[in-house]
Design a protein around this motif. Structure first.
Motif, PDB file in Angstrom:
ATOM      1  N   ILE A  96      10.999  -3.122  -8.926  1.00 63.60           N
ATOM      2  CA  ILE A  96      10.358  -4.423  -8.828  1.00 63.60           C
ATOM      3  C   ILE A  96      11.357  -5.563  -8.970  1.00 63.60           C
ATOM      4  O   ILE A  96      11.120  -6.681  -8.475  1.00 63.60           O
ATOM      5  N   GLU A  97      12.503  -5.297  -9.611  1.00 62.05           N
ATOM      6  CA  GLU A  97      13.501  -6.354  -9.808  1.00 62.05           C
ATOM      7  C   GLU A  97      14.051  -6.892  -8.484  1.00 62.05           C
ATOM      8  O   GLU A  97      14.516  -8.042  -8.408  1.00 62.05           O
ATOM      9  N   LEU A  98      13.975  -6.090  -7.419  1.00 65.80           N
ATOM     10  CA  LEU A  98      14.429  -6.554  -6.111  1.00 65.80           C
ATOM     11  C   LEU A  98      13.572  -7.720  -5.610  1.00 65.80           C
ATOM     12  O   LEU A  98      14.072  -8.620  -4.926  1.00 65.80           O
ATOM     13  N   PHE A  99      12.297  -7.699  -5.965  1.00 64.34           N
ATOM     14  CA  PHE A  99      11.384  -8.769  -5.542  1.00 64.34           C
ATOM     15  C   PHE A  99      11.408  -9.931  -6.530  1.00 64.34           C
ATOM     16  O   PHE A  99      11.304 -11.085  -6.126  1.00 64.34           O
ATOM     17  N   ASP A 100      11.561  -9.606  -7.807  1.00 64.24           N
ATOM     18  CA  ASP A 100      11.687 -10.680  -8.805  1.00 64.24           C
ATOM     19  C   ASP A 100      12.885 -11.565  -8.484  1.00 64.24           C
ATOM     20  O   ASP A 100      12.829 -12.798  -8.634  1.00 64.24           O
TER      21      ASP A 100
ATOM     22  N   ARG B  57       2.923  -2.863 -12.788  1.00 63.39           N
ATOM     23  CA  ARG B  57       4.313  -2.658 -13.184  1.00 63.39           C
ATOM     24  C   ARG B  57       4.480  -1.532 -14.198  1.00 63.39           C
ATOM     25  O   ARG B  57       5.609  -1.200 -14.570  1.00 63.39           O
ATOM     26  N   ASP B  58       3.387  -0.968 -14.659  1.00 62.41           N
ATOM     27  CA  ASP B  58       3.444   0.149 -15.600  1.00 62.41           C
ATOM     28  C   ASP B  58       3.760   1.419 -14.812  1.00 62.41           C
ATOM     29  O   ASP B  58       2.862   2.105 -14.318  1.00 62.41           O
ATOM     30  N   VAL B  59       5.046   1.721 -14.697  1.00 58.02           N
ATOM     31  CA  VAL B  59       5.481   2.857 -13.873  1.00 58.02           C
ATOM     32  C   VAL B  59       4.933   4.176 -14.415  1.00 58.02           C
ATOM     33  O   VAL B  59       4.515   5.048 -13.645  1.00 58.02           O
ATOM     34  N   ASP B  60       4.915   4.327 -15.732  1.00 56.88           N
ATOM     35  CA  ASP B  60       4.378   5.567 -16.322  1.00 56.88           C
ATOM     36  C   ASP B  60       2.925   5.766 -15.918  1.00 56.88           C
ATOM     37  O   ASP B  60       2.509   6.891 -15.591  1.00 56.88           O
ATOM     38  N   LEU B  61       2.136   4.691 -15.938  1.00 67.18           N
ATOM     39  CA  LEU B  61       0.733   4.798 -15.553  1.00 67.18           C
ATOM     40  C   LEU B  61       0.600   5.158 -14.083  1.00 67.18           C
ATOM     41  O   LEU B  61      -0.209   6.028 -13.718  1.00 67.18           O
ATOM     42  N   LEU B  62       1.382   4.509 -13.219  1.00 69.41           N
ATOM     43  CA  LEU B  62       1.314   4.826 -11.790  1.00 69.41           C
ATOM     44  C   LEU B  62       1.680   6.273 -11.521  1.00 69.41           C
ATOM     45  O   LEU B  62       1.087   6.929 -10.658  1.00 69.41           O
TER      46      LEU B  62
ATOM     47  N   ARG C  47       0.845  -1.197   0.000  1.00 62.86           N
ATOM     48  CA  ARG C  47       0.000   0.000   0.000  1.00 62.86           C
ATOM     49  C   ARG C  47       0.880   1.247   0.000  1.00 62.86           C
ATOM     50  O   ARG C  47       0.808   2.073  -0.898  1.00 62.86           O
ATOM     51  N   LEU C  48       1.763   1.356   0.994  1.00 56.76           N
ATOM     52  CA  LEU C  48       2.643   2.520   1.062  1.00 56.76           C
ATOM     53  C   LEU C  48       3.764   2.405   0.012  1.00 56.76           C
ATOM     54  O   LEU C  48       4.334   1.338  -0.171  1.00 56.76           O
ATOM     55  N   ARG C  49       4.049   3.530  -0.675  1.00 57.40           N
ATOM     56  CA  ARG C  49       5.157   3.646  -1.633  1.00 57.40           C
ATOM     57  C   ARG C  49       5.039   2.664  -2.800  1.00 57.40           C
ATOM     58  O   ARG C  49       6.015   2.071  -3.242  1.00 57.40           O
ATOM     59  N   MET C  50       3.843   2.533  -3.333  1.00 58.22           N
ATOM     60  CA  MET C  50       3.646   1.609  -4.445  1.00 58.22           C
ATOM     61  C   MET C  50       4.451   2.005  -5.673  1.00 58.22           C
ATOM     62  O   MET C  50       4.979   1.142  -6.392  1.00 58.22           O
ATOM     63  N   LEU C  51       4.564   3.294  -5.928  1.00 59.01           N
ATOM     64  CA  LEU C  51       5.323   3.744  -7.097  1.00 59.01           C
ATOM     65  C   LEU C  51       6.797   3.404  -6.945  1.00 59.01           C
ATOM     66  O   LEU C  51       7.432   2.905  -7.889  1.00 59.01           O
ATOM     67  N   ASP C  52       7.367   3.631  -5.775  1.00 57.55           N
ATOM     68  CA  ASP C  52       8.774   3.276  -5.534  1.00 57.55           C
ATOM     69  C   ASP C  52       8.984   1.772  -5.671  1.00 57.55           C
ATOM     70  O   ASP C  52      10.016   1.318  -6.179  1.00 57.55           O
TER      71      ASP C  52
END
Length: 360
Positions: A94-98, A108-113, A84-89
């Motif tokens: 996201i590669e840290l979790f992948d 995962r669409d950073v531009d959209l977020l 919930r918090l810092r979803m854009l960051d």
């Protein structure tokens, strides 16, 4: 889903309604075992009361916070992370979790977020796309601009409100009402209304301020459309939830809003749970905002027979959502429930005894 593996699901700093969402996942219709993890800077926060394992979060920003989240997921072998918090960051990193095999229910669409988080940019894109209507608005950064925008909207026959372009929920939202009675307000409830002169006087105290949207006030019925999609953004269900009197909410079969939800899903491919907030003006539904996450009132929408939180987890795990049977056109409400808190000190961790520390 046939496996009986105990899946580990983690919520970072969430609203208190995460209590309901954790229990919805735990009490899923497939009978799958889950272990729920939660963190929050406040060790007594309500969101942690449904967690099997709870810990305090440090107050960090940007990639430093995301790295802490990834380390937490790695340490506890989290299968699905519901941020919930810092979803854009989180989406930006996201590669840290992948790299550790944790599925994250984030778009995962950073531009959209980025566009969604800055409302005027998103409104402009929505206006150009034509998928739904947006309120009349202007973006201002100083008192002179505020006055000009207010006068133009007033001349067009609108009541006026304003809100920061990058706020969440109702933060910073105010209504301009020149018919206010200050004395009555003083002895009544706290209000989000103020006169034009009051607003203009406050805003004039600075040469400029962070960008703010001055908008037409939408005064018709207000709806939250709760949506569930798979990991590719294919919409499986949408439920319009209308605000009624007080705590009442009506879960409606509204073809106009269902069509808007479908167009939004096709245009933006938002995965998992998302929410579209709209309000009518003279019979026309207009966008307030889109939340690329579970909404604050989703637990009411689950009364339609759709376990939205669990289906989001199921989709994140790559499992089919399947055929959904739902019931529209019902009125809902809620009451408080007294409960004994499971507490722990800041800096400590708490793991519930599944045998006896929790009853639901």
């Amino acid at each position: 889903m046939k496996s009986k593996k105990e899946y580990r699901v983690y919520f970072n700093r969430w609203f208190s309604v995460a209590y309901h969402y954790m229990n919805s996942i735990r009490n899923n219709e497939d009978g799958l075992p889950f272990k729920l993890y939660g963190t929050h800077p406040d060790p007594r926060h309500m969101a942690l009361q449904a967690a099997d394992y709870a810990a305090t979060e440090p107050v960090l920003q940007g990639v430093e916070y995301v790295q802490w989240l990834a380390d937490f997921c790695k340490e506890h072998e989290i299968d699905v992370f519901i941020p919930r918090l810092r979803m854009l960051d989180i989406a930006r990193n996201i590669e840290l979790f992948d790299a550790i095999g944790t599925k994250v229910t984030v778009c995962r669409d950073v531009d959209l977020l980025e566009k969604i988080s800055i409302k005027d940019k998103f409104y402009e894109e929505v206006r150009e796309s034509g998928i739904m209507e947006v309120p009349a608005y202007e973006v201002v950064t100083d008192a002179a601009g505020f006055k000009q925008a207010y006068e133009r909207l007033l001349a067009e026959g609108h009541r006026v409100c304003f809100k920061p372009t990058d706020s969440e929920g109702g933060l910073g939202f105010r209504i301009v009402n020149d018919q206010r009675n200050a004395l009555s307000d003083l002895f009544g409830y706290v209000t989000n209304e103020l006169t034009f002169e009051e607003a203009y006087s406050i805003l004039s105290q600075a040469d400029s301020f962070p960008s703010m949207m001055v908008m037409e006030l939408l005064e018709g019925p207000e709806y939250s459309i709760d949506c569930i999609a798979d990991g590719q953004g294919n919409l499986h269900a949408a439920i319009p939830r209308r605000k009624a009197d007080g705590r009442l909410r009506v879960l409606e079969h509204n073809e106009e809003l269902l069509a808007i939800a479908q167009r939004v899903a096709e245009a933006y491919r938002i995965p998992y749970n998302f929410n579209i907030q709209m309000r009518y003006s003279n019979g026309v539904p207009k966008l307030l905002e889109i939340n690329p996450r579970m909404s604050g009132g989703l637990h009411a929408t689950c009364l339609t027979g759709i376990n939205f939180p669990y289906l989001g987890v199921k989709a994140a795990l790559g499992q089919p959502i399947g055929e959904l049977k739902l019931e529209y056109n019902m009125m809902t409400s809620h009451i408080e429930l007294a409960m004994r808190m499971a507490t722990f000190e800041a800096g400590q961790e708490r793991e519930a005894s599944l045998a006896g520390d929790r009853s639901h």
